[in-house]
Every structure is written in structure tokens, then in C-alpha cells.
Design an enzyme around this catalytic site. Structure first.
Site, PDB file in Angstrom:
ATOM      1  N   ASN A  87     122.885  84.174 -46.427  1.00 53.97           N
ATOM      2  CA  ASN A  87     121.965  83.181 -45.865  1.00 53.97           C
ATOM      3  C   ASN A  87     122.774  82.413 -44.813  1.00 53.97           C
ATOM      4  OD1 ASN A  87     120.312  81.043 -45.293  1.00 53.97           O
ATOM      5  ND2 ASN A  87     120.390  80.129 -47.346  1.00 53.97           N
ATOM      6  N   LYS A 128     121.766  80.210 -42.814  1.00 50.74           N
ATOM      7  CA  LYS A 128     121.294  78.832 -42.601  1.00 50.74           C
ATOM      8  C   LYS A 128     121.214  78.546 -41.095  1.00 50.74           C
ATOM      9  CE  LYS A 128     123.081  77.735 -47.129  1.00 50.74           C
ATOM     10  NZ  LYS A 128     123.653  76.791 -48.071  1.00 50.74           N
ATOM     11  N   HIS A 140     114.486  77.764 -51.415  1.00 48.20           N
ATOM     12  CA  HIS A 140     115.900  77.378 -51.359  1.00 48.20           C
ATOM     13  C   HIS A 140     116.003  75.869 -51.569  1.00 48.20           C
ATOM     14  CE1 HIS A 140     119.926  76.593 -49.875  1.00 48.20           C
ATOM     15  NE2 HIS A 140     120.168  77.873 -50.090  1.00 48.20           N
ATOM     16  N   GLU A 160     117.684  73.636 -50.218  1.00 48.26           N
ATOM     17  CA  GLU A 160     117.681  72.815 -48.986  1.00 48.26           C
ATOM     18  C   GLU A 160     116.255  72.628 -48.482  1.00 48.26           C
ATOM     19  OE1 GLU A 160     120.627  75.092 -46.838  1.00 48.26           O
ATOM     20  OE2 GLU A 160     122.118  74.462 -48.315  1.00 48.26           O
ATOM     21  N   GLU A 173     120.644  79.148 -57.916  1.00 47.11           N
ATOM     22  CA  GLU A 173     121.619  78.435 -57.086  1.00 47.11           C
ATOM     23  C   GLU A 173     121.694  76.982 -57.542  1.00 47.11           C
ATOM     24  OE1 GLU A 173     122.179  80.416 -52.964  1.00 47.11           O
ATOM     25  OE2 GLU A 173     120.462  79.088 -52.827  1.00 47.11           O
ATOM     26  N   GLY A 229     127.738  75.051 -51.073  1.00 45.87           N
ATOM     27  CA  GLY A 229     128.546  74.521 -49.975  1.00 45.87           C
ATOM     28  C   GLY A 229     129.604  73.524 -50.407  1.00 45.87           C
ATOM     29  N   SER A 254     128.784  78.731 -53.476  1.00 46.30           N
ATOM     30  CA  SER A 254     130.226  78.872 -53.277  1.00 46.30           C
ATOM     31  C   SER A 254     130.787  80.222 -53.737  1.00 46.30           C
ATOM     32  CB  SER A 254     130.977  77.715 -53.953  1.00 46.30           C
ATOM     33  OG  SER A 254     130.602  76.485 -53.362  1.00 46.30           O
TER      34      SER A 254
END
Ligand code: 13P
Length: 257
Positions: A10, A12, A96, A98, A172, A178, A216
Site C-alpha cells: 500500500n 499510500k 483501511h 487511515e 492492521e 508506520g 510495520s
């Protein structure tokens, strides 16, 4: 249980033209890790979908990071599932964290996106995961169960058909995305086994969906994660941006065949 493995990148809001050129120029070693049951894919920013499709070798799938809940019309700034298919995208991320947190996507929107992806025969990668607070409060199982149940209920009578068609999941944990703080293989496996058991409770022991871990993931921790019985692959942010680190992940998955 399928033995299929997935390594999905991904990107992003990263990797523009120069980085895409750089990535594709160094993809050669990926051709050595092809296997019919190894699904390798990258989700670039949508405007680059077509370009990336042209530049990537056929065995490297491309997908979208998001799609609209709508099929077409006056929805400024949105991209429908049909455009992703038209540009030869094959999968789409839905839910996701985010998108859930920064864009306030709700379960009813996610269910609509899943319907749109299904209609276009895109592979849906449905993402779930708890926040740090939820994990500390030990409500992480309840959180993931709620994220799954809400969407399944909203899909109603079509849920089993849609989830059996072209659908996988990604766990996730938000606190691992991240941050460099990967969930231990044991913690990840525990959640994957939980998700898997929820699905079996609903639709019987034979019902199986591949569940990818994300947060990660790097070449240093991928082997341990992939060795877990309920972890079918990885959804990777940072370590998918460069072809050398992405290739290392693909190589790690290839070793299982
Ligand atoms: P990182 O691998 O950078 O933690 O990102 C994970 C992720 O959000 C993939 O969708």
C-alpha cells in the site's frame, strides 16, 4: 485451507513518477519468485494506476487504495470501482484505518464499497484493527468483531456470497502502522485465529478467508509472521515503497512453496 500467500504493498500518498521509474527499473529479481499461489500486488495512488499497470510485469498485480460508494455521477473527487477495473486494477483496499480515522468512513459506507468492488469483480481487501487504547483496555477482540459484524450485517443476505467470491481480510492494528512497532507473531496469530473462528461460526468450518497482517512489516519480521498458521500474507506500507525491500518480502513468501 488454501496455501495461497499474499504480499500487498500500500503505497499510500507516496511514490510519484520518479520513484515509480526507480521501482520498476529494479524489479528484475522479482521474476524469480513467481508462483501460481503467490499473489504480489501494489496499490499506488489511483492517478498512477494505468501507468503502473503498463510498467509492471504481468505477475505483479495492481490495485486501488480506495473506491467510491457510488457507481457514477456528481461525486466530485471520487473514483468508482468500474474505473479501477477499466485501468486493469484487480484489487481494492476497503476500510483501511487511515480512511476510517481521517475520512470518518463508517461501516455502512464500507459495506457499499464492498458491494461496488464485488460488482466489478475486484478482490476486496477488507481491513480491520484496533487502536492502542482499545488494546490497552483489552477490548481489541470486541473492536475487530464489531468492525466485522457491522459490515456483514449491512451486506445482509448477500454477505456469504460476497465474502466467498473475491474477498480477503487484513488485520492492521492501528498502533503498529508506520510506527515500527510490529505486533508479535503470537499476538497477530491470536487475532487472525479469532477472525477465522468468527467466520467459521457464521458459515461453517469449511469457510476460509486469507487474512493478511499489516503494521510495520519488514524483511526482519516477515518470516516469523508468515510461519503462523492463520497468517496468509502481509499488507505493507513503508517496506513496499522500494523494489529491493518489496522483493525481500516477496522472497520470504516464496520460500513457503
Ligand atoms: P506500514 O507497513 O508502513 O506500517 O503500513 C502498514 C499499512 O498501513 C499498510 O496498509
Amino acid at each position: 485451507m488454501t496455501k495461497q500467500k499474499f504480499i500487498l504493498g500500500n503505497w499510500k500518498m507516496n511514490n510519484q513518477l520518479a520513484e515509480i521509474e526507480e521501482f520498476t527499473a529494479h524489479l528484475t529479481n522479482l521474476s524469480q519468485v513467481q508462483h501460481p499461489d503467490l499473489y504480489l500486488g501494489i496499490a499506488p495512488m489511483s492517478p498512477y494506476l494505468s501507468l503502473v499497470r503498463q510498467k509492471f510485469p504481468p505477475f505483479l498485480h495492481v490495485g486501488a487504495q480506495n473506491i467510491s460508494t457510488q457507481k457514477k455521477g456528481a461525486f466530485t473527487g471520487e473514483i468508482p470501482a468500474s474505473t479501477v477495473s477499466e485501468l486493469k486494477g484487480e484489487f481494492v483496499l476497503v476500510g483501511h484505518s487511515e480512511r476510517r480515522s481521517y475520512f470518518h468512513e463508517t461501516s455502512s459506507e464500507l459495506a457499499e464499497k464492498i458491494r461496488r468492488a464485488f460488482e466489478e469483480r475486484l478482490l476486496t481487501v477488507f481491513c480491520v484493527g484496533e487502536t492502542l487504547k482499545e488494546r490497552e483496555e483489552k477490548s481489541h477482540f470486541d473492536c475487530v468483531k464489531k468492525q466485522m459484524n457491522e459490515v456483514i450485517e449491512l451486506l445482509g443476505d448477500d454477505a456469504q456470497k460476497i465474502l466467498s467470491a473475491s474477498f480477503i481480510m487484513a488485520y492492521e492494528p492501528v498502533w503498529a502502522i508506520g510506527t515500527g512497532k510490529v505486533a508479535s507473531a503470537k499476538d497477530a496469530e491470536e487475532m487472525h485465529a479469532f477472525i477465522s473462528s468468527l467466520l467459521k461460526e457464521k458459515w461453517g468450518n469449511e469457510f476460509f478467508l486469507p487474512i493478511l497482517y499489516g503494521g510495520s512489516v519488514t524483511a526482519q519480521n516477515i518470516n516469523e509472521l508468515l510461519a503462523m498458521p492463520n497468517i496468509s500474507g502481509a499488507l505493507v506500507g513503508g517496506a513496499s515503497l522500494k523494489s529491493d525491500s518489496f522483493s525481500l518480502l516477496a522472497q520470504a513468501a516464496f520460500k513457503f512453496f
